[in-house]
Design an enzyme around this catalytic site. Structure first.
Site, short mmCIF file in Angstrom:
data_model
loop_
_atom_site.label_atom_id
_atom_site.label_comp_id
_atom_site.label_asym_id
_atom_site.label_seq_id
_atom_site.Cartn_x
_atom_site.Cartn_y
_atom_site.Cartn_z
N SER A 241 -8.07 27.11 15.55
CA SER A 241 -9.28 27.92 15.53
C SER A 241 -8.91 29.36 15.85
O SER A 241 -7.76 29.66 16.15
CB SER A 241 -10.28 27.41 16.57
OG SER A 241 -9.83 27.74 17.86
N LYS A 242 -9.89 30.23 15.75
CA LYS A 242 -9.72 31.66 16.01
C LYS A 242 -8.99 31.90 17.34
O LYS A 242 -8.21 32.84 17.49
CB LYS A 242 -11.09 32.30 16.10
CG LYS A 242 -11.54 33.43 15.21
CD LYS A 242 -10.66 34.16 14.40
CE LYS A 242 -10.84 35.41 13.69
NZ LYS A 242 -9.73 35.67 12.82
#
Ligand code: GLU
Length: 468
Positions: A241-242
């Site tokens: 994820s980010k």
């Protein structure tokens, strides 16, 4: 004669091309190339609210940068809606689908009752076996007549046989009450119509496969081979994820990874061929197979990426490297190389590309080329330029004036000069680095002299010798 392999990448244009998507595209690309087949690109833009032309553009740009050329036209799934509707109607006509007139309220009541009675809340439409003569003149959806007995087995090339009990599948909607087709129908129809033989995609689509297979079965179409690949995880083992850093391929381009390095690294992310870590595109195409795809999620590891990237930079032909460097400069808004810098870069590439893992590292080594006269000298390098060393540079220049400009002669000239001064060449290196590059970490002094040539070298040494 066997059927030619056809794979596809089918991104939804709702954002940039992320690492996971790029890897899916790469696997499909490699598999198609490996078998001399085709690799198709379909933009799954049926969700009109979330799809944007900018995202499509970003995906195309990301694929172009990754060097993943697709075959044929880019297909818009939305544009094929009439065909999806046609298939739903064919299923209706064949009795494999039915019109369902249940209202939202009726469906809710069904679910509430089922829940209260502790039964499965999957909606069971009373219209499934209704006589068409009893159909009201009211809005309806078209539902597939899903099998209720037995099980659906997805024979997945990566996951093995995955069995889903049919009583866990509902009669999914194919056409909404406004007559528009649903996504699941669109995928199955598009894959079938374009002759897709292998569906290689993220394992978040595994459950969809069971539903899509029902459409194939209803239409009597031969099934493609499914290969659902585990998603990519971050170094901590959690879904990427980010939080783990960059997600879009464009960000990796902007960090200065060459596309070949990215392809190599992404190919290894979830697929392996023996213990090969570094390989060329040709090798990847020769080796890629579904058997080599692992069942457990691969972890993204920047160290490995750096390593593979460095090996590609070191081994890539100079012209290709220069071309990618141009792309990097343009993508990151840095000034393009001037004609002069370009030819110096080309001449110096042999020493610049050693041990540079990314383009910024390569440019850092190329600082002596990018910097033009008067060379700006940083604080650390300036310490090497005191009165004594300036005097020495002054004395050295006439020797270089007459030296033959090749490595051996330059080394001999510099060593002889140092010896005559009662010192070692090593003592001269600091002031020379400062004069030629303005900094103390540089390629070797001889490499810089060879790349810059006699006139520029002498000019820089003279500048430094005369500097205040
Ligand atoms: N459009 C889907 C996605 O972007 C992929 C569908 C598929 O590969 O079947 O996740």
């Amino acid at each position: 004669m066997s059927v030619p392999v056809v794979t596809r990448f089918a991104p939804s244009p709702t954002g940039y091309l992320h690492i996971g998507g790029a890897r899916t595209a790469l696997f499909n690309y490699l598999f198609a190339r490996r078998h001399g087949g085709s690799f198709l690109l379909r933009i799954e833009d049926t969700d009109r609210a979330r799809s944007t032309p900018e995202a499509t553009e970003a995906i195309l740009e990301g694929m172009a940068w990754m060097g993943l050329a697709h075959d044929g036209e880019v297909v818009s799934q939305f544009a094929r809606a009439p065909r999806h509707v046609e298939v739903a109607h064919a299923m209706l006509a064949a009795g494999a689908a039915y019109k369902c007139f249940a209202t939202q309220e009726e469906i809710q009541t069904f679910r509430d009752t089922a829940k209260a009675e502790g039964r499965s809340t999957l909606f069971r439409s009373p219209w499934r076996d209704a006589d068409p003569a009893s159909h009201p003149d009211a809005p309806f959806v078209v539902r597939i007549k899903a099998p209720r007995e037995g099980a659906t087995v997805i024979r997945d090339a990566v996951q093995g046989d995955v069995t889903i009990r049919n009583d866990q599948l509902d009669d999914m909607v194919l056409l909404r009450s406004d007559g528009t087709p649903v996504y699941m129908l669109a995928v199955a129809v598009d894959d079938h119509d374009s002759g897709v033989t292998h569906v290689i995609r993220g394992d978040d689509h595994l459950n969809n496969a069971a539903r899509q297979m029902m459409i194939y079965a209803a239409m009597g179409w031969p099934l493609p081979i499914y290969a659902h690949i585990p998603l990519i995880h971050g170094p901590d083992g959690k879904k990427l994820s980010k939080r783990h850093g960059a997600l879009g391929v464009a960000e990796y381009r902007d960090m200065g990874y060459p596309a070949a390095g990215m392809r190599n690294y992404l190919a290894r992310l979830g697929w392996s061929h023996g213990d090969a870590e570094f390989f060329t595109d040709a090798q990847a195409i020769e080796w890629f197979d579904l058997e080599g795809i692992g069942k457990s999620p691969a972890r993204f590891d920047f160290k490995k990426l750096d390593n593979v990237s460095g090996q590609h930079i070191a081994t890539m032909p100079d012209a290709a490297l220069l071309h990618e460097l141009d792309g990097f400069l343009a993508a990151t808004g840095m000034p393009a190389l001037t004609q002069g810098q370009r030819s110096l870069m080309a001449a110096g590439m042999y020493c610049l590309k050693e041990r540079a893992r990314t383009f910024p590292e390569l440019l850092d080594k190329a600082q002596f080329i990018v910097n033009s006269r008067p060379v700006e000298i940083d604080e650390k390098a300036a310490k090497h330029l005191d009165d004594v060393s300036r005097g020495i540079l002054n004395e050295l220049t006439p020797h270089l004036q007459t030296a033959t400009w090749d490595r051996n002669s330059l080394e001999a000239t510099a060593n002889d000069f140092a010896e005559a001064k009662g010192t070692k060449f090593g003592k001269l290196a600091g002031p020379m680095r400062a004069a030629l590059a303005g900094r103390s970490a540089t390629p070797s002094v001889f490499d810089m002299m060879l790349v810059l040539g006699r006139d520029e070298t002498l000019a820089r040494l003279t500048d430094a010798a005369n500097g205040g």
